[in-house]
Design a protein around this motif. Structure first.
Motif, PDB file in Angstrom:
ATOM      1  N   MET A 139       0.816  -1.349  -0.026  1.00  0.00           N
ATOM      2  CA  MET A 139      -0.035  -0.080  -0.003  1.00  0.00           C
ATOM      3  C   MET A 139       0.780   1.200  -0.142  1.00  0.00           C
ATOM      4  N   THR A 140       2.122   1.145  -0.374  1.00  0.00           N
ATOM      5  CA  THR A 140       3.170   2.332  -0.002  1.00  0.00           C
ATOM      6  C   THR A 140       2.679   3.289  -1.099  1.00  0.00           C
ATOM      7  N   LYS A 141       2.224   3.308  -2.329  1.00  0.00           N
ATOM      8  CA  LYS A 141       1.965   4.311  -3.277  1.00  0.00           C
ATOM      9  C   LYS A 141       0.497   5.080  -2.653  1.00  0.00           C
ATOM     10  N   VAL A 142      -0.477   4.190  -2.206  1.00  0.00           N
ATOM     11  CA  VAL A 142      -1.674   5.056  -1.665  1.00  0.00           C
ATOM     12  C   VAL A 142      -1.363   5.768  -0.367  1.00  0.00           C
ATOM     13  N   ILE A 143      -0.383   5.184   0.575  1.00  0.00           N
ATOM     14  CA  ILE A 143      -0.026   6.011   1.740  1.00  0.00           C
ATOM     15  C   ILE A 143       0.481   7.356   1.063  1.00  0.00           C
ATOM     16  N   GLU A 144       1.339   7.005   0.594  1.00  0.00           N
ATOM     17  CA  GLU A 144       2.145   8.345  -0.351  1.00  0.00           C
ATOM     18  C   GLU A 144       1.293   9.378  -0.934  1.00  0.00           C
ATOM     19  N   LEU A 145       0.128   8.890  -1.413  1.00  0.00           N
ATOM     20  CA  LEU A 145      -1.067   9.862  -2.168  1.00  0.00           C
ATOM     21  C   LEU A 145      -1.788  10.507  -1.012  1.00  0.00           C
ATOM     22  N   ASN A 146      -2.111   9.673  -0.178  1.00  0.00           N
ATOM     23  CA  ASN A 146      -2.876  10.166   1.107  1.00  0.00           C
ATOM     24  C   ASN A 146      -1.816  11.374   1.892  1.00  0.00           C
ATOM     25  N   LEU A 147      -0.823  10.938   2.212  1.00  0.00           N
ATOM     26  CA  LEU A 147       0.217  11.900   2.726  1.00  0.00           C
ATOM     27  C   LEU A 147       0.226  13.110   1.787  1.00  0.00           C
ATOM     28  N   PHE A 148       0.362  13.040   0.731  1.00  0.00           N
ATOM     29  CA  PHE A 148       0.580  14.190  -0.320  1.00  0.00           C
ATOM     30  C   PHE A 148      -0.672  14.897  -0.066  1.00  0.00           C
ATOM     31  N   LEU A 149      -1.770  14.475  -0.402  1.00  0.00           N
ATOM     32  CA  LEU A 149      -3.138  15.298  -0.149  1.00  0.00           C
ATOM     33  C   LEU A 149      -3.303  15.845   1.254  1.00  0.00           C
ATOM     34  N   THR A 150      -2.875  15.396   2.289  1.00  0.00           N
ATOM     35  CA  THR A 150      -2.774  15.732   3.578  1.00  0.00           C
ATOM     36  C   THR A 150      -1.763  16.953   3.770  1.00  0.00           C
ATOM     37  N   ILE A 151      -0.757  16.931   3.171  1.00  0.00           N
ATOM     38  CA  ILE A 151       0.341  17.909   3.448  1.00  0.00           C
ATOM     39  C   ILE A 151      -0.189  19.154   2.793  1.00  0.00           C
ATOM     40  N   ILE A 152      -0.961  18.932   1.641  1.00  0.00           N
ATOM     41  CA  ILE A 152      -1.273  20.146   0.703  1.00  0.00           C
ATOM     42  C   ILE A 152      -2.405  20.880   1.359  1.00  0.00           C
ATOM     43  N   GLY A 153      -3.513  20.022   1.774  1.00  0.00           N
ATOM     44  CA  GLY A 153      -4.460  20.587   2.489  1.00  0.00           C
ATOM     45  C   GLY A 153      -4.218  21.032   3.609  1.00  0.00           C
ATOM     46  N   THR A 154      -3.328  20.714   4.718  1.00  0.00           N
ATOM     47  CA  THR A 154      -2.905  21.321   6.042  1.00  0.00           C
ATOM     48  C   THR A 154      -2.022  22.672   5.723  1.00  0.00           C
ATOM     49  N   LEU A 155      -1.201  22.760   4.745  1.00  0.00           N
ATOM     50  CA  LEU A 155      -0.384  23.873   4.379  1.00  0.00           C
ATOM     51  C   LEU A 155      -1.136  24.938   3.783  1.00  0.00           C
ATOM     52  N   GLU A 156      -2.126  24.714   2.978  1.00  0.00           N
ATOM     53  CA  GLU A 156      -3.059  25.621   2.637  1.00  0.00           C
ATOM     54  C   GLU A 156      -4.530  25.897   3.072  1.00  0.00           C
ATOM     55  N   ILE A 157      -4.688  25.576   4.394  1.00  0.00           N
ATOM     56  CA  ILE A 157      -5.868  25.528   4.974  1.00  0.00           C
ATOM     57  C   ILE A 157      -6.251  27.219   5.245  1.00  0.00           C
ATOM     58  N   PHE A 158      -8.011  27.308   4.985  1.00  0.00           N
ATOM     59  CA  PHE A 158      -8.231  28.641   5.187  1.00  0.00           C
ATOM     60  C   PHE A 158      -9.733  28.877   5.647  1.00  0.00           C
ATOM     61  N   ASP A 159     -10.651  27.823   5.203  1.00  0.00           N
ATOM     62  CA  ASP A 159     -11.839  28.009   5.425  1.00  0.00           C
ATOM     63  C   ASP A 159     -12.353  27.797   7.007  1.00  0.00           C
ATOM     64  N   LEU A 160     -11.732  27.052   7.730  1.00  0.00           N
ATOM     65  CA  LEU A 160     -12.205  26.851   9.217  1.00  0.00           C
ATOM     66  C   LEU A 160     -11.634  27.973   9.918  1.00  0.00           C
ATOM     67  N   PRO A 161     -10.333  28.373   9.917  1.00  0.00           N
ATOM     68  CA  PRO A 161      -9.976  29.798  10.728  1.00  0.00           C
ATOM     69  C   PRO A 161     -10.510  30.917  10.288  1.00  0.00           C
TER      70      PRO A 161
END
Length: 295
Positions: free
Chosen positions: A214-236
């Motif tokens: 599942m390495t590639k899928v874990i890498e994909l999820n981490l990729f999406l998570t990192i982008i989402g957390t570094l670009e978070i805007f709506d909740l704050p």
């Protein structure tokens, strides 16, 4: 005229015509704004004046010298920590619900439901949960005698980002679970059965057989998570407006304020490009770590 063309020429023309509209749309709505963003980052502009003044690297120097901007960027890493926990929980529930658990389809739907909810609705829902005056959480804590734990969740600088990070975990964990669940179901059952026949425990099977597949899928999820957390805007933006005293500002909310509140579009453009560069650096580190882990 088309009838007299050769088949190869007609085929090439058809391909060009099919690609023409997407390429035009890509150029107008993606490439041109990106190039214009780079151009604005070297200018001093208030957003509405017809004239722009050349500023050179002054905007970038101000970005890197401004401690408030990097303090706001540090808040993004709180979300990143919650995002990593979100991935771990998503993987845990995926492993749990991939087994022969009774009612597993119901649990899958329940865990995935928060992701399909509107972000604004989620923000206002949790506003009623964590509100210091009439919030359900403080009401519950007062009711069971835990008055010391009933604090101003959105008013405490040390707590507010963790509260917002918990909300992101609640909303997006179901998406991670579904992605991991799909990856688990694609792992060949033969190698799992072979591992069990060789005497491997369930934990050993997960660590040495399932996760490496599942390495590639874990890498994909981490990729999406990192982008989402570094670009978070709506909740704050919706829940705290960056408060209290800037304690919940993120890099993106700071960029939006710089552009539309302080009318400094040149510096805001430089901040946007700095954020893009930061995302690339963090993703590169993540790529190196996951590659070593998979090897």
């Amino acid at each position: 005229m088309i009838q007299h063309m050769s088949y190869i020429l007609q085929k090439r023309m058809l391909i060009v015509l099919f690609l023409l509209i997407p390429l035009v749309l890509l150029s107008v709505f993606a490439l041109y704004p990106a190039v214009y963003l780079v151009y604005l980052s070297f200018m001093s502009w208030d957003g509405y004046s017809p004239e722009k003044t050349w500023a050179g690297l002054a905007n970038y120097r101000e970005v890197f010298a401004n401690k408030e901007i990097w303090a706001a960027f540090g808040h993004n890493f709180v979300y990143l920590g919650w995002g990593l926990l979100q991935n771990a929980l998503g993987l845990f529930f995926a492993l749990l619900l991939n087994s022969r658990l009774r009612g597993r389809n119901v649990y899958r739907v329940v865990l995935f439901m928060p992701y399909i909810m509107n972000g604004v609705a989620v923000a206002y829902m949790f506003n009623y949960v964590f509100n210091s005056e009439y919030g359900s959480l403080n009401t519950l804590l007062h009711g069971i005698g835990l008055d010391l734990l009933a604090i101003s969740w959105f008013g405490s600088p040390k707590v507010v980002n963790h509260v917002l990070g918990f909300i992101t975990l609640w909303k997006f964990m179901g998406l991670n679970m579904v992605i991991y669940l799909a990856a688990l179901q694609s792992v060949p059952s033969e190698i799992i059965e072979a591992a069990r026949m060789d005497g491997a425990s369930r934990w050993q099977t997960i660590v040495h057989v399932i996760l490496p597949n599942m390495t590639k899928v874990i890498e994909l999820n981490l990729f999406l998570t990192i982008i989402g957390t570094l670009e978070i805007f709506d909740l704050p933006f919706l829940l705290t407006k960056g408060g209290p005293l800037g304690a919940s500002e993120t890099f993106l909310t700071k960029t939006i304020d710089t552009a539309f509140k302080f009318n400094n579009f040149g510096m805001a453009s430089a901040m946007s490009l700095t954020l893009i560069a930061s995302v690339i650096v963090v993703l590169s580190i993540q790529k190196i770590v996951t590659r070593r882990w998979s090897d």
